[in-house]
Design an enzyme around this catalytic site. Sequence first.
Site, PDB file in Angstrom:
ATOM      1  N   GLY A 231       0.818  -1.205   0.000  1.00 32.71           N
ATOM      2  CA  GLY A 231       0.000   0.000   0.000  1.00 32.71           C
ATOM      3  C   GLY A 231       0.856   1.261   0.000  1.00 32.71           C
ATOM      4  CG  ASP A 232       3.165   2.418   3.438  1.00 32.34           C
ATOM      5  OD1 ASP A 232       2.486   3.432   3.656  1.00 32.34           O
ATOM      6  OD2 ASP A 232       3.362   1.545   4.292  1.00 32.34           O
ATOM      7  CD  GLU A 233       6.829  -1.544  -0.979  1.00 32.92           C
ATOM      8  OE1 GLU A 233       6.129  -2.425  -1.539  1.00 32.92           O
ATOM      9  OE2 GLU A 233       7.755  -1.804  -0.193  1.00 32.92           O
TER      10      GLU A 233
END
Length: 403
Positions: free
Chosen positions: A174-176
């Site tokens: 998700g962050d990436e």
Amino acid sequence: MGRVKDRQGPLTDLRVVEMGQLLAGPFCGQMLADFGAEVIKCEQPGVGDPMRQWGREKPHGKSLWWPVVARNKKSITLNLRTPEGQQIVRDLVKNTDILIENFRPGTMERWNLGYEELSKINPKLVMVRVTGFGQTGPYSKRAGYGSIGEAMGGLRYVVGDPATQPSRMGISIGDELAALHACMGAMMAVHARARTGRGQVVDSAIYESVLNMMESLVTEYDVAGYVRERTGAILPNVSPSNVFETSDDKLLLIAANQDTVFKRLAEAMKQPELAEDERYATHAARGKYQEQLDDLINDWTKTVRLEELEALMNEHGVPSGLIYKAEDMLKDPHFKAREAIVDVEHPDFGTIKMQNVAPRLSDTPGAVRHVGPELGQHNDEVYGEILEIPAVRRQELQKAGII
């Protein structure tokens, strides 16, 4: 605006100031740095980014994640919560192309560092803002980690075995994904600036970045009432495309779902009649009899050793792939030939291995030039050379805990 020096890649003319911490914002900064941008990372004096401490193993008390996510960057220490620190940001922004931040919405404004103020100092500034829920909307002020964005964006529900609860991907996807969208947005904003002469805000929300990857999931429900469910290793109604066992207890992923490819698989199995069988002759038929066909293929692969099975698939032009772990990647000749993994010097560990820069550009490729820097390693360069703050003043700021 950035000084090229030892940098290479298509972005050597860009200067980036990276604020925030952990992964979503910093991974965006990593990608820009990989392609040559001068990325100046601001960290809290004496503390630094928590990523300096994250990672499964920490020899010498050092994180093994930090060398990757902070590679190619410069580190300065700066207390953003003080008026003096905030003024330093304003001074730095005068000659900055992109500012990345991933604080909760409103934080930069409380520090008098919102886009409205910074754009007055530098109208060409592109401000990249990465958050869980975006800068607007009823959830914007909520704390939002990548895992929450993965859940709300629809990814967690469809990942894993149908017999279990929704699963994590095994990486901070998700962050990436938010970082990838932020990086793409930054480049689009810089491109637009060449025409308009103005910068703008790039608003990258984790949940929306995940949602953007969900293919036709929403449309399928809207039009047909269809809800995608967890399916484990298979893609529903697409067969064969699964992980199959071998006689030496190994696994090989075989994807032969196209009609012509399935025919080649049947020939490799020495069962060419399967491609003429009405249950398996077409894509729709194979989807209908998916479980039966996968079992039939698995019965055959279990009679063949992995090395022989892989050779058969390559000989017959059937897409297949091993389920790699890190040790497999390090041995693979294709990885070696393309230098997909590189050796990088580290001050404590000697030489360490990490993934190379992607994608590959034929004329202006990026490169891994150095691992993540020590905390405040570039204070003298940034404060002394770029901002031209006298040494005496720098000492005063350091004693006051500003830098």
